[in-house]
Design a protein around this motif. Structure first.
Motif, PDB file in Angstrom:
ATOM      1  N   THR A  45     -22.888  -0.644  28.606  1.00 28.51           N
ATOM      2  CA  THR A  45     -22.270   0.287  29.538  1.00 28.51           C
ATOM      3  C   THR A  45     -22.165   1.649  28.866  1.00 28.51           C
ATOM      4  O   THR A  45     -22.363   1.785  27.664  1.00 28.51           O
ATOM      5  CB  THR A  45     -20.856  -0.177  29.956  1.00 28.51           C
ATOM      6  N   GLY A  46     -21.845   2.654  29.648  1.00 22.51           N
ATOM      7  CA  GLY A  46     -21.681   3.986  29.076  1.00 22.51           C
ATOM      8  C   GLY A  46     -23.009   4.673  28.832  1.00 22.51           C
ATOM      9  O   GLY A  46     -24.079   4.171  29.170  1.00 22.51           O
ATOM     10  N   ALA A  47     -22.932   5.838  28.188  1.00 23.23           N
ATOM     11  CA  ALA A  47     -24.117   6.681  28.000  1.00 23.23           C
ATOM     12  C   ALA A  47     -24.826   6.373  26.686  1.00 23.23           C
ATOM     13  O   ALA A  47     -25.085   7.255  25.877  1.00 23.23           O
ATOM     14  CB  ALA A  47     -23.717   8.154  28.043  1.00 23.23           C
ATOM     15  N   GLY A  48     -25.140   5.121  26.460  1.00 21.21           N
ATOM     16  CA  GLY A  48     -25.815   4.737  25.226  1.00 21.21           C
ATOM     17  C   GLY A  48     -27.306   4.594  25.410  1.00 21.21           C
ATOM     18  O   GLY A  48     -27.882   4.971  26.435  1.00 21.21           O
ATOM     19  N   THR A  49     -27.953   4.033  24.393  1.00 24.56           N
ATOM     20  CA  THR A  49     -29.398   3.853  24.435  1.00 24.56           C
ATOM     21  C   THR A  49     -29.766   2.712  25.381  1.00 24.56           C
ATOM     22  O   THR A  49     -28.905   1.950  25.830  1.00 24.56           O
ATOM     23  CB  THR A  49     -29.935   3.565  23.023  1.00 24.56           C
ATOM     24  N   ASP A  50     -31.050   2.589  25.687  1.00 24.65           N
ATOM     25  CA  ASP A  50     -31.506   1.551  26.608  1.00 24.65           C
ATOM     26  C   ASP A  50     -32.164   0.422  25.838  1.00 24.65           C
ATOM     27  O   ASP A  50     -32.618   0.584  24.706  1.00 24.65           O
ATOM     28  CB  ASP A  50     -32.459   2.124  27.652  1.00 24.65           C
ATOM     29  N   PHE A  51     -32.235  -0.740  26.465  1.00 25.07           N
ATOM     30  CA  PHE A  51     -32.788  -1.925  25.823  1.00 25.07           C
ATOM     31  C   PHE A  51     -34.297  -1.819  25.595  1.00 25.07           C
ATOM     32  O   PHE A  51     -34.850  -2.573  24.792  1.00 25.07           O
ATOM     33  CB  PHE A  51     -32.493  -3.169  26.660  1.00 25.07           C
ATOM     34  N   GLU A  52     -34.965  -0.900  26.280  1.00 24.66           N
ATOM     35  CA  GLU A  52     -36.418  -0.784  26.169  1.00 24.66           C
ATOM     36  C   GLU A  52     -36.848   0.317  25.203  1.00 24.66           C
ATOM     37  O   GLU A  52     -38.034   0.618  25.087  1.00 24.66           O
ATOM     38  CB  GLU A  52     -36.997  -0.550  27.564  1.00 24.66           C
ATOM     39  N   ASN A  53     -35.877   0.905  24.520  1.00 19.05           N
ATOM     40  CA  ASN A  53     -36.187   1.881  23.484  1.00 19.05           C
ATOM     41  C   ASN A  53     -37.056   1.204  22.415  1.00 19.05           C
ATOM     42  O   ASN A  53     -36.740   0.099  21.964  1.00 19.05           O
ATOM     43  CB  ASN A  53     -34.881   2.386  22.869  1.00 19.05           C
ATOM     44  N   PRO A  54     -38.161   1.829  21.999  1.00 18.92           N
ATOM     45  CA  PRO A  54     -39.046   1.190  21.010  1.00 18.92           C
ATOM     46  C   PRO A  54     -38.331   0.777  19.730  1.00 18.92           C
ATOM     47  O   PRO A  54     -38.668  -0.258  19.132  1.00 18.92           O
ATOM     48  CB  PRO A  54     -40.096   2.274  20.725  1.00 18.92           C
ATOM     49  N   ASN A  55     -37.345   1.552  19.297  1.00 15.34           N
ATOM     50  CA  ASN A  55     -36.633   1.208  18.071  1.00 15.34           C
ATOM     51  C   ASN A  55     -35.646   0.065  18.284  1.00 15.34           C
ATOM     52  O   ASN A  55     -35.325  -0.668  17.341  1.00 15.34           O
ATOM     53  CB  ASN A  55     -35.917   2.440  17.518  1.00 15.34           C
ATOM     54  N   VAL A  56     -35.147  -0.110  19.507  1.00  9.38           N
ATOM     55  CA  VAL A  56     -34.329  -1.277  19.822  1.00  9.38           C
ATOM     56  C   VAL A  56     -35.195  -2.531  19.745  1.00  9.38           C
ATOM     57  O   VAL A  56     -34.816  -3.538  19.145  1.00  9.38           O
ATOM     58  CB  VAL A  56     -33.688  -1.153  21.212  1.00  9.38           C
ATOM     59  N   ILE A  57     -36.370  -2.467  20.351  1.00 12.57           N
ATOM     60  CA  ILE A  57     -37.280  -3.620  20.341  1.00 12.57           C
ATOM     61  C   ILE A  57     -37.669  -3.980  18.917  1.00 12.57           C
ATOM     62  O   ILE A  57     -37.653  -5.150  18.520  1.00 12.57           O
ATOM     63  CB  ILE A  57     -38.520  -3.313  21.194  1.00 12.57           C
ATOM     64  N   ARG A  58     -37.995  -2.958  18.112  1.00  8.19           N
ATOM     65  CA  ARG A  58     -38.414  -3.222  16.735  1.00  8.19           C
ATOM     66  C   ARG A  58     -37.275  -3.797  15.906  1.00  8.19           C
ATOM     67  O   ARG A  58     -37.455  -4.799  15.203  1.00  8.19           O
ATOM     68  CB  ARG A  58     -38.928  -1.936  16.089  1.00  8.19           C
ATOM     69  N   SER A  59     -36.087  -3.177  15.970  1.00 10.79           N
ATOM     70  CA  SER A  59     -34.982  -3.643  15.130  1.00 10.79           C
ATOM     71  C   SER A  59     -34.429  -4.986  15.594  1.00 10.79           C
ATOM     72  O   SER A  59     -33.819  -5.721  14.814  1.00 10.79           O
ATOM     73  CB  SER A  59     -33.867  -2.600  15.069  1.00 10.79           C
TER      74      SER A  59
END
Length: 276
Positions: A157-171
């Motif tokens: 929730t809130g104004a954070g990053t999205d689940f499909e961000n390449p760095n989210v996927i990588r980490s």
């Protein structure tokens, strides 16, 4: 010198090719949201997306960078009809890659349109709610941990990053595909959690209960905010329990991914202790 996987396969050589340039735009969140598609880089990550049942629209490979496991993935996709394959030159592949040492595999994947109404969770489901998390590395690490303890879902929730961000996927090492993930307005998610009978456990430095003294059995939602601002007032006021992590040194807080790991594994410990 590496050679194309198959001479007859479609190949894009120019880094200025219109298709390559269009794909490169998916590095940006706004383009991902507009197109409803995103890029998944890495043999391991693409394999986990495939095994989680995510539909691959197309597989882009750089033969000059492929390793044995990448070739095996390409062969699997061809054998199963999972995705058509397009070859890219090293120059074209670099336009799409986020990595210093890429392994030559990128997939184009369509966004999963999951809603709260789609979720059917167990009676003792453990879920994680992250509020306003901006650093992709922290979100990815939390996804790995949530996957490791068998959490049922992760919400943002809130104004954070999205689940499909390449760095989210990588980490996350592909764990983002192994459990339901959903971004929702805070008020809507809170109402849903209440209707579903979840106990809300909020992590905050301003609490009297140590995190290992709180109950985490039954339907439980763990609430984490940003390291700088913490949870929003909405979540703090709604929490059934507020817990803190004791700090004995100069630091007054832990990295949010570390804090989340402590809470998630304490929940797992309690649940295993109570299991028949």
């Amino acid at each position: 010198m590496s050679t194309p996987l198959q001479p007859q396969r479609r190949r894009l050589d120019s880094s200025k090719n219109p298709e390559v340039r269009a794909l490169a735009k998916l590095k940006e969140r706004r383009a991902r949201a507009r197109e409803g598609r995103f890029l998944v880089e890495g043999t391991r990550e693409v394999t986990r997306a495939l095994e989680a049942g995510r539909a691959l629209e197309r597989l882009y490979v750089c033969p000059e960078r492929l390793r044995d496991e990448g070739r095996a993935l390409v062969a699997r996709c061809q054998a199963e009809g999972a995705a058509s394959v397009t070859e890219l030159s090293p120059a074209a592949f670099r336009v799409l890659s986020h990595r210093e040492a890429p392994d030559g595999v990128i997939a184009l994947v369509r966004t999963a349109l999951t809603t709260l109404r789609d979720l059917q969770l167990a009676a003792d489901a453990l879920v994680l709610v992250v509020d306003g998390l901006e650093k992709p590395g922290n979100l990815g690490a939390l996804l790995r941990t949530a996957d490791g303890v068998g959490a049922a879902a992760v919400f943002a929730t809130g104004a954070g990053t999205d689940f499909e961000n390449p760095n989210v996927i990588r980490s996350s090492m592909g764990s983002v595909f192994s459990l339901p993930t959903l971004r929702a307005p805070a008020a809507e998610l809170l109402a849903w959690l209440r209707a579903q009978g979840f106990r809300l456990v909020a992590a905050t430095p301003h609490a009297d209960t140590l995190f290992w003294d709180a109950p985490y059995t039954g339907r439980t939602a763990l609430l984490l905010g940003t390291e700088h601002d913490g949870l929003s007032a909405l979540w703090l006021e709604a929490a059934d329990v507020r817990v803190t992590i004791p700090m004995g040194g100069l630091a007054d807080s832990l990295n949010v991914a570390t804090a989340g790991a402590l809470l998630l594994y304490e929940a797992l410990r309690q649940r295993r202790r109570r299991a028949p």
